[in-house]
Design a protein around this motif. Structure first.
Motif, mmCIF file in Angstrom:
data_model
loop_
_atom_site.group_PDB
_atom_site.id
_atom_site.type_symbol
_atom_site.label_atom_id
_atom_site.label_comp_id
_atom_site.label_asym_id
_atom_site.label_seq_id
_atom_site.Cartn_x
_atom_site.Cartn_y
_atom_site.Cartn_z
ATOM 1 N N ALA A 100 0.615 -0.950 -0.270
ATOM 2 C CA ALA A 100 0.012 0.090 0.157
ATOM 3 C C ALA A 100 1.122 1.053 -0.132
ATOM 4 C CB ALA A 100 -1.544 -0.299 1.123
ATOM 5 N N TYR A 103 2.509 3.833 -2.724
ATOM 6 C CA TYR A 103 1.526 5.002 -3.575
ATOM 7 C C TYR A 103 3.253 5.913 -3.491
ATOM 8 C CZ TYR A 103 -1.547 8.535 -3.753
ATOM 9 O OH TYR A 103 -1.964 10.546 -3.876
ATOM 10 N N TRP A 104 3.710 6.101 -2.246
ATOM 11 C CA TRP A 104 4.939 7.752 -2.147
ATOM 12 C C TRP A 104 5.946 7.246 -2.702
ATOM 13 C CZ3 TRP A 104 2.133 10.794 -0.517
ATOM 14 C CH2 TRP A 104 1.091 9.926 1.060
ATOM 15 N N LEU A 170 -7.387 3.195 -13.572
ATOM 16 C CA LEU A 170 -5.656 3.386 -13.609
ATOM 17 C C LEU A 170 -5.383 3.459 -14.914
ATOM 18 C CD1 LEU A 170 -4.544 1.626 -10.349
ATOM 19 C CD2 LEU A 170 -6.266 3.097 -10.585
ATOM 20 N N GLU A 179 -0.194 9.978 -11.679
ATOM 21 C CA GLU A 179 -1.253 10.601 -10.294
ATOM 22 C C GLU A 179 -1.983 9.257 -10.069
ATOM 23 O OE1 GLU A 179 -0.485 12.163 -7.722
ATOM 24 O OE2 GLU A 179 1.491 12.723 -8.721
ATOM 25 N N ARG A 180 -2.637 8.775 -11.288
ATOM 26 C CA ARG A 180 -3.955 7.650 -11.197
ATOM 27 C C ARG A 180 -3.082 6.455 -11.290
ATOM 28 N NH1 ARG A 180 -7.504 8.031 -16.316
ATOM 29 N NH2 ARG A 180 -8.420 6.315 -15.800
ATOM 30 N N ARG A 182 -0.487 5.354 -9.866
ATOM 31 C CA ARG A 182 0.426 5.057 -9.011
ATOM 32 C C ARG A 182 -0.363 4.417 -7.954
ATOM 33 N NH1 ARG A 182 1.645 11.346 -5.775
ATOM 34 N NH2 ARG A 182 2.544 10.073 -4.754
ATOM 35 N N TRP A 183 -1.986 4.596 -8.033
ATOM 36 C CA TRP A 183 -3.041 4.017 -6.582
ATOM 37 C C TRP A 183 -2.030 2.299 -6.785
ATOM 38 C CZ3 TRP A 183 -5.320 5.667 -2.670
ATOM 39 C CH2 TRP A 183 -5.432 6.735 -3.041
ATOM 40 N N VAL A 184 -1.613 1.625 -7.771
ATOM 41 C CA VAL A 184 -1.823 0.283 -8.078
ATOM 42 C C VAL A 184 -1.277 -0.386 -7.152
ATOM 43 C CG1 VAL A 184 0.693 -0.022 -9.244
ATOM 44 C CG2 VAL A 184 -1.099 -1.477 -9.694
ATOM 45 N N PRO A 186 -1.764 0.819 -3.614
ATOM 46 C CA PRO A 186 -2.871 0.542 -2.308
ATOM 47 C C PRO A 186 -4.347 -0.213 -3.330
ATOM 48 C CG PRO A 186 -2.458 2.639 -2.908
ATOM 49 C CD PRO A 186 -1.347 2.088 -4.142
ATOM 50 N N TRP A 187 -4.443 -0.732 -4.652
ATOM 51 C CA TRP A 187 -5.180 -1.536 -4.630
ATOM 52 C C TRP A 187 -5.279 -2.476 -4.641
ATOM 53 C CZ3 TRP A 187 -9.185 -3.013 -5.423
ATOM 54 C CH2 TRP A 187 -9.995 -3.933 -6.169
#
Length: 446
Positions: A100, A103-104, A170, A179-180, A182-184, A186-187
């Motif tokens: 998760a 993301y950073w 995404l 920006e979208r 990068r959510w891979v 957390p998902w």
């Protein structure tokens, strides 16, 4: 005899659900999305991305080296203390939290991405060997191929399900879409967190904890038991030969899993629609290969099935290398307007079929050769062989691609699979099963 009744269907499904859950990590973080994101966007040393590829290899190699140091000792402690589920749960939580946090990882923060990748892959790889140690308790030897194949097949379906969100929501891997995409992380973590719950609810801890000897801690006990096992591996010749073969085959597979989609982006230069289609085809063919070969190996034999998958792998690697030339030859000789990316899809199906089947057959062989009272420890050695192979394979490919380029370096995988096939000829499956049964019956001692 080295046997046990088949576990209830719900428990087998619960065990297989961990494969369903953790395949999201393999697919989205290692194989398809985050690897491409890390090399081309977070590091972004265009045009050939050789530094990004090298740093990617170094991070994964470091995580696998940590697994090599921890896995066998943890397995010995798990067997003695009947704590497989607790160790599996700890690895699961570590993977979820650190995945998760990916993301950073962002451009300018390469070290953050490398650190989180090392920790998340460490947790994932430990969990992979921990959950495998439950396999011998789920059924008699003649069923282990089917059960292992079912788990691996369900895993690839899980990866496909997890990927649907990435494809639909995404979008593509690019700096503009960072920006979208990068959510891979957390998902993937959320999917793993939820989908693995049935494993901890339905799978039983069948071992019996034994009291520690006076003045001995678990860590000292773990090292002592690993030392005993190493000293007795000469009595488990077929398991030892298998682990050497696994070292070569899993080194090749680690390279393919890690670099296949990077290769597609950098060498084949596929478009987004082809990348998406490859997503789907590899998952479906890998699931089909794992399930069908799982049925076949209980009839043909796990060792023969494993050798067959290695032959398929050698063919797939040669085709991967020749993909651009095959497209040129098709146009020159037959007037066919084939694009390299479309030929690569066909090659991907061959590799996908080999992928699940090869990994599943080695897991089943370890289950056949491992006395149940030492299953976690011996699966720890299986994990050690796989991850040591990954360290070797990823460091080698990282250096080779920096020297020769990625397309030329991929041929190294064919050499690794060829060596695995040669070593596997020394495995005597009936003898390995007999020795495991004799240990379980007390006819042999450690």
């Amino acid at each position: 005899m080295h046997t046990c009744p088949r576990a209830p269907r719900r428990e087998i499904l619960g065990w297989a659900m961990f494969d369903f859950a953790n395949s999201a990590y393999t697919l989205l973080i290692i194989t398809v999305v985050f690897g491409d994101l890390f090399t081309r966007v977070i590091v972004g040393d265009a045009p050939d991305y050789r530094l990004g590829n090298l740093l990617w290899s170094l991070a994964l190699a470091a995580s696998y080296l940590m697994v090599v140091l921890v896995s066998p000792v943890a397995g010995a402690i798990m067997d003695y203390s009947a704590s497989k589920k607790r160790f599996l749960f700890a690895s699961y939580l570590l993977t979820v939290v650190t995945t998760a946090a990916l993301y950073w990882a962002a451009p300018g923060y390469v070290w953050v991405g490398m650190l989180l990748l090392i920790l998340s892959n460490f947790g994932f790889a430990l969990g992979e060997s921990f959950v495998a140690s439950f396999l011998p308790d789920l059924g008699p030897p003649e069923d282990l191929g089917k059960i292992s194949g079912f788990g691996w097949a369900l895993g690839y379906i899980g990866g496909l399900v997890a990927a649907i969100f990435v494809l639909a929501v995404l979008g593509e891997v690019s700096a503009e879409n960072f920006e979208r995409i990068r959510w891979v992380g957390p998902w993937t973590a959320l999917f793993f967190l939820v989908a693995a719950i049935p494993t901890f609810v339905w799978v039983r801890e069948r071992g019996t904890a034994r009291p520690l000897p006076s003045g001995v801690g678990y860590l000292r006990l773990g090292f002592s038991r690993v030392g005993q096992t190493l000293g007795h591996l000469r009595d488990h010749r077929d398991l030892a030969v298998l682990l050497i073969s696994v070292f070569f085959s899993m080194g090749g597979i680690a390279i393919v899993i890690t670099y296949a989609f990077i290769y597609g982006a950098q060498v084949i230069r596929w478009d987004e629609s082809t990348r998406t289609l490859m997503f789907v085809l590899v998952q479906l063919t890998a699931a089909g290969g794992a399930f069908i070969f799982g049925l076949v190996q209980d009839r043909l034999g796990a060792r023969r099935t494993y050798s067959l998958t290695l032959i398929l792998w050698i063919s797939a690697i040669v085709l991967i290398y020749l993909t651009p030339r095959i497209a040129d030859w098709a146009h020159l000789w037959f007037g066919l307007d084939w694009q390299a990316q479309h030929v690569f899809l066909i090659v991907g199906c061959v590799a996908g079929t080999s992928l699940g089947a090869c990994q599943s057959s080695t897991r089943a062989l370890v289950g056949l050769f491992a006395p149940r009272s030492r299953s976690a420890e011996l699966f720890g050695f299986w994990g050690l062989a796989m991850k040591l192979a990954s360290v070797f394979g990823l460091l080698a490919i990282g250096l080779l691609q920096a020297w020769l380029g990625l397309q030329q370096a991929m041929l190294f995988c064919a050499l690794l699979f060829g060596l695995a096939l040669l070593v596997a000829r020394g495995i005597d499956e009936p003898r390995g099963r007999r020795i495991a049964a004799e240990h379980e019956a007390g006819l042999r001692t450690w």
